[in-house]
Motif scaffolding. Structure first.
Motif, short mmCIF file in Angstrom:
data_model
loop_
_atom_site.label_atom_id
_atom_site.label_comp_id
_atom_site.label_asym_id
_atom_site.label_seq_id
_atom_site.Cartn_x
_atom_site.Cartn_y
_atom_site.Cartn_z
N SER A 1 0.56 -1.32 -0.09
CA SER A 1 -0.16 0.22 -0.14
C SER A 1 0.89 1.09 -0.20
O SER A 1 1.26 1.11 1.04
N MET A 2 1.02 2.35 -0.86
CA MET A 2 1.49 3.12 -0.99
C MET A 2 1.03 4.49 -0.05
O MET A 2 2.26 5.69 0.89
N ARG A 3 0.03 4.25 0.28
CA ARG A 3 -0.41 5.25 1.49
C ARG A 3 0.20 4.28 2.70
O ARG A 3 0.20 5.29 3.88
N LEU A 4 -0.55 3.49 3.18
CA LEU A 4 0.38 2.72 4.67
C LEU A 4 2.22 3.20 4.15
O LEU A 4 2.77 3.61 5.37
N ARG A 5 2.73 2.79 3.22
CA ARG A 5 4.05 3.20 2.80
C ARG A 5 4.38 4.83 3.56
O ARG A 5 5.29 5.02 4.55
N SER A 6 3.25 5.64 3.04
CA SER A 6 3.98 7.13 3.15
C SER A 6 3.99 7.53 4.45
O SER A 6 4.76 8.23 4.96
N ALA A 7 2.59 6.51 5.47
CA ALA A 7 2.52 6.86 6.51
C ALA A 7 3.51 6.32 7.71
O ALA A 7 3.90 7.14 8.47
N VAL A 8 3.81 5.35 7.15
CA VAL A 8 5.50 4.41 7.78
C VAL A 8 6.32 5.25 7.71
O VAL A 8 7.13 5.85 8.93
N ARG A 9 6.87 5.57 6.77
CA ARG A 9 7.81 7.17 6.07
C ARG A 9 7.80 7.94 6.63
O ARG A 9 8.89 8.53 7.47
N ILE A 10 6.42 9.16 7.21
CA ILE A 10 6.61 10.21 8.25
C ILE A 10 6.73 9.96 9.64
O ILE A 10 7.31 10.48 10.26
N ALA A 11 6.49 8.61 10.17
CA ALA A 11 6.24 9.10 11.18
C ALA A 11 7.61 7.89 11.46
O ALA A 11 8.63 8.27 12.35
N SER A 12 7.87 7.47 10.40
CA SER A 12 10.27 7.37 10.66
C SER A 12 10.68 9.08 11.49
O SER A 12 11.64 8.47 11.13
N THR A 13 10.51 9.53 10.69
CA THR A 13 11.01 10.93 10.75
C THR A 13 10.82 11.83 12.28
O THR A 13 10.91 12.48 12.87
N THR A 14 9.69 10.66 13.03
CA THR A 14 9.28 11.14 14.28
C THR A 14 10.66 11.68 15.06
O THR A 14 11.75 10.63 15.55
N SER A 15 10.69 12.73 16.35
CA SER A 15 11.81 13.22 16.96
C SER A 15 12.50 11.56 17.31
O SER A 15 11.07 11.03 18.30
N LEU A 16 13.24 11.52 17.42
CA LEU A 16 13.74 10.06 18.55
C LEU A 16 13.26 8.57 17.98
O LEU A 16 13.45 7.49 18.64
N PHE A 17 12.61 8.87 16.94
CA PHE A 17 12.55 7.50 16.54
C PHE A 17 12.75 5.97 16.19
O PHE A 17 12.49 4.90 17.03
N TYR A 18 14.60 6.76 16.06
CA TYR A 18 15.36 5.79 15.72
C TYR A 18 16.06 4.93 17.21
O TYR A 18 16.41 4.43 17.42
N TYR A 19 15.61 5.80 18.21
CA TYR A 19 16.00 5.85 19.55
C TYR A 19 15.43 5.03 19.95
O TYR A 19 15.48 3.57 21.09
N TRP A 20 14.00 4.98 20.27
CA TRP A 20 13.16 4.10 21.01
C TRP A 20 13.06 2.02 20.09
O TRP A 20 13.28 1.97 20.20
N LEU A 21 13.58 3.06 18.58
CA LEU A 21 13.80 1.35 17.66
C LEU A 21 14.53 0.78 18.93
O LEU A 21 14.90 -0.53 18.75
N ALA A 22 16.16 1.85 18.63
CA ALA A 22 17.04 0.52 19.38
C ALA A 22 16.67 0.26 20.44
O ALA A 22 16.88 -1.25 21.00
N GLY A 23 15.52 0.96 21.56
CA GLY A 23 15.39 0.49 23.03
C GLY A 23 14.66 -0.76 22.79
O GLY A 23 14.45 -1.56 23.03
N ALA A 24 14.41 -1.10 21.72
CA ALA A 24 12.97 -1.69 21.28
C ALA A 24 14.23 -3.29 20.71
O ALA A 24 13.44 -4.65 21.32
N VAL A 25 14.47 -3.46 20.44
CA VAL A 25 15.65 -4.10 19.62
C VAL A 25 17.01 -4.65 20.43
O VAL A 25 17.62 -5.84 19.91
N VAL A 26 17.32 -3.84 21.48
CA VAL A 26 19.06 -3.93 21.86
C VAL A 26 18.79 -5.21 23.04
O VAL A 26 19.28 -6.18 22.62
N THR A 27 17.29 -5.69 23.41
CA THR A 27 18.15 -6.53 24.19
C THR A 27 17.74 -7.86 23.79
O THR A 27 18.49 -8.98 24.35
N PRO A 28 16.67 -8.37 22.52
CA PRO A 28 17.04 -9.29 21.50
C PRO A 28 18.54 -9.48 21.16
O PRO A 28 18.74 -10.95 20.79
N LEU A 29 18.87 -8.47 20.72
CA LEU A 29 19.95 -8.62 19.65
C LEU A 29 21.02 -8.94 21.36
O LEU A 29 21.98 -10.11 20.67
N PHE A 30 20.75 -8.35 21.93
CA PHE A 30 22.63 -8.89 23.06
C PHE A 30 22.26 -10.53 23.58
O PHE A 30 23.34 -10.77 23.68
#
Length: 510
Positions: free
Chosen positions: A291-320
């Motif tokens: 879905s192009m509309r869904l892809r656009s919404a996800v892309r905009i969400a990824s520009t939110t402040s600290l988005f990748y900080y929260w992503l790191a918080g979500a995956v660091v533990t299982p990666l460890f």
């Protein structure tokens, strides 16, 4: 928390450690048994559980209540911190997601150490995010800064959030140990690598005073614990934090067996722990390819402040834990706070961008609470569906006390230890014959697969007084014609049942 019994092994094991602490008033060393110190975990959870038992009694509710408080405090941290960064709507969505993840929901009503670790890591994760947040970030799809659209503003000067990171670190060190530091600093490392703003990182927090605060809160117990029971630091630091994870099937565990799993199993654990939201997020990313509309919404969400900080918080533990073979699904609990914020940001943008109703979100949020409620009702009606000794113990102490001693053949389950308040004892098969011949009457809990062996030893059919999933309960009446001369020839040893009044007898074994 009130109607579901403790099922072996984790819950009654930790509850028994807290019970011993509450009864002995030894607040320094948790004890696995009255003779064996428990070096596997720091004492924060046991302190809370023991205090709760002193307030509410030695019940399931009292032991589980502190874990529920951890959920409430974690939600308060998410609501207060995220409101400053992303606004009240995202904060509320994140709290709902977090509360209704399967592992979070279950652990909030269970006797575990992990909720206290998650409380500490959540406080550190959110505190750092609030401190480094730039209020001029704009909400996707609007022309307004976050501070204007959501009623938020700069939080860099907040003393609470600056020291909240270090307070969370201290909580984690007293709840689980050095692992808390690894899980707290890893998302910060990712944030720095992505932004490369060393000045911001150095000036964001009062590092010298903060680390001094961590040492002042957590270090004294480690020192006193080693002095009181020498060998603690070697077992806990080296054994529990290195050998356990690097040595598959580690044989040095003093309190059980290592949980050997295939490498990478932690990701399946994460998917189970985050249910149903983990599946929903994965489905969203898959749908974005279609879905192009869904892809656009996800892309905009990824520009939110600290988005990748929260992503790191979500995956660091299982990666460890990816290359660790000795794991449990509870290990991923600290990752679910960051994951919940990530999910809330995605949900908020998708619903607003696509104009969708939030009814589906609320239905998804209700899956785990409703399922657990139904399961609890089933357990209430059939308490012996799992491995628990609660009902058997209740039968053995119908008069309110153990006027007739209760003995388990072979190893006594943890739930029997807790529900009997340490009064139930164990006896080996080699000693049972003499106990049957000479001694006072006693209840014997026999593993079901060993009934025939005991029947041969008693030379008469066993009459089951009570039966659960693992054991049958019988009453043993020793032979009345056992003379003093026979006992003297056998050189008996009196196996006293500790914690029992002296007039309640003993078992005579060879």
């Amino acid at each position: 928390m009130i109607i579901v019994p403790f099922y072996d092994t984790s819950e009654p094991r930790y509850a028994e450690i807290a019970r011993i602490m509450a009864q002995s008033d030894d607040w320094i060393t948790p004890w696995f048994s009255p003779e064996l110190p428990f070096w596997g975990k720091p004492p924060l959870s046991f302190w809370a559980q023991a205090l709760s038992m002193k307030l509410f009694g030695f019940t399931e509710f009292a032991a589980r209540f502190p874990s529920w408080l951890c959920l409430i405090l974690s939600n308060a941290i998410l609501l207060a911190g995220l409101r400053l960064i992303h606004g009240s709507r995202v904060a509320l969505l994140a709290a709902i997601v977090y509360s209704t993840c399967l592992l979070v929901y279950i652990s909030s009503g269970a006797v575990l150490t992990d909720p206290f670790l998650a409380l500490g890591t959540t406080l550190s994760l959110v505190s750092f995010a609030v401190v480094v947040h730039e209020p001029e970030q704009r909400v996707a799809g609007t022309g307004n800064p976050v501070g204007k659209s959501a009623g938020v503003g700069p939080a860099r000067g907040s003393v609470w959030w600056q020291y909240g990171f270090f307070l969370g670190l201290a909580v984690g060190l007293l709840a689980k140990g050095p692992l808390a530091a690894v899980l707290s600093f890893a998302p910060i490392a990712v944030w720095y690598l992505l932004n490369r703003r060393r000045g911001s990182l150095v000036s964001a927090l009062p590092w010298a005073k903060g680390l001094a605060l961590v040492a002042a809160i957590s270090l004294p117990w480690y020192v006193v614990a080693e002095i009181k029971t020498p060998g603690f630091l070697d077992y806990f630091i080296v054994g529990e934090h290195f050998r356990r994870f690097l040595d598959p099937g580690w044989k040095g565990d003093l309190y059980g067996t290592a949980h050997k799993q295939a490498y990478g199993t932690i990701w399946l654990c994460w998917l189970q722990a985050s249910f149903p939201w983990g599946i929903m997020v994965l489905a969203t990313f898959v749908g974005a390819f279609v879905s192009m509309r869904l892809r656009s919404a996800v892309r905009i969400a990824s520009t939110t402040s600290l988005f990748y900080y929260w992503l790191a918080g979500a995956v660091v533990t299982p990666l460890f834990f990816t290359f660790s073979a000795n794991i449990l699904w509870t290990y991923v609990l600290p990752s679910l706070a960051g994951f919940s914020v990530l999910t809330a940001i995605l949900a908020d943008h998708i619903y607003r961008q696509l104009g969708l109703s939030r009814r589906g979100f609320l239905i998804t949020a209700g899956i785990v609470p409703v399922a657990v409620l139904v399961l609890s009702a089933v357990v209430w009606a059939n308490p012996n569906l799992g491995n628990t000794e609660r009902e058997l113990i209740r039968y053995a102490r119908q008069d309110g006390n153990f006027t007739i001693p209760l003995v388990y053949l072979s190893k006594i389950p943890f739930s029997a230890q807790f529900y009997s308040a340490g009064r139930a004892r164990e006896i080996q098969q080699s000693d049972l014959g003499n106990a049957i011949k000479c001694g006072t009457p006693f209840y014997l809990a026999i593993p079901k697969e060993r009934q025939s062996i005991v029947a041969k030893m008693t030379s008469k059919p066993l009459i089951a007084l009570y039966s659960n999933k693992r054991y049958i309960l019988v009453k043993i009446s020793p032979l009345s014609n056992c003379s003093a001369q026979v006992i003297a020839k056998q050189k008996p040893i009196s196996l006293q049942l500790k914690h029992l009044p002296s007039n309640e007898g003993s078992i005579i074994i060879n």
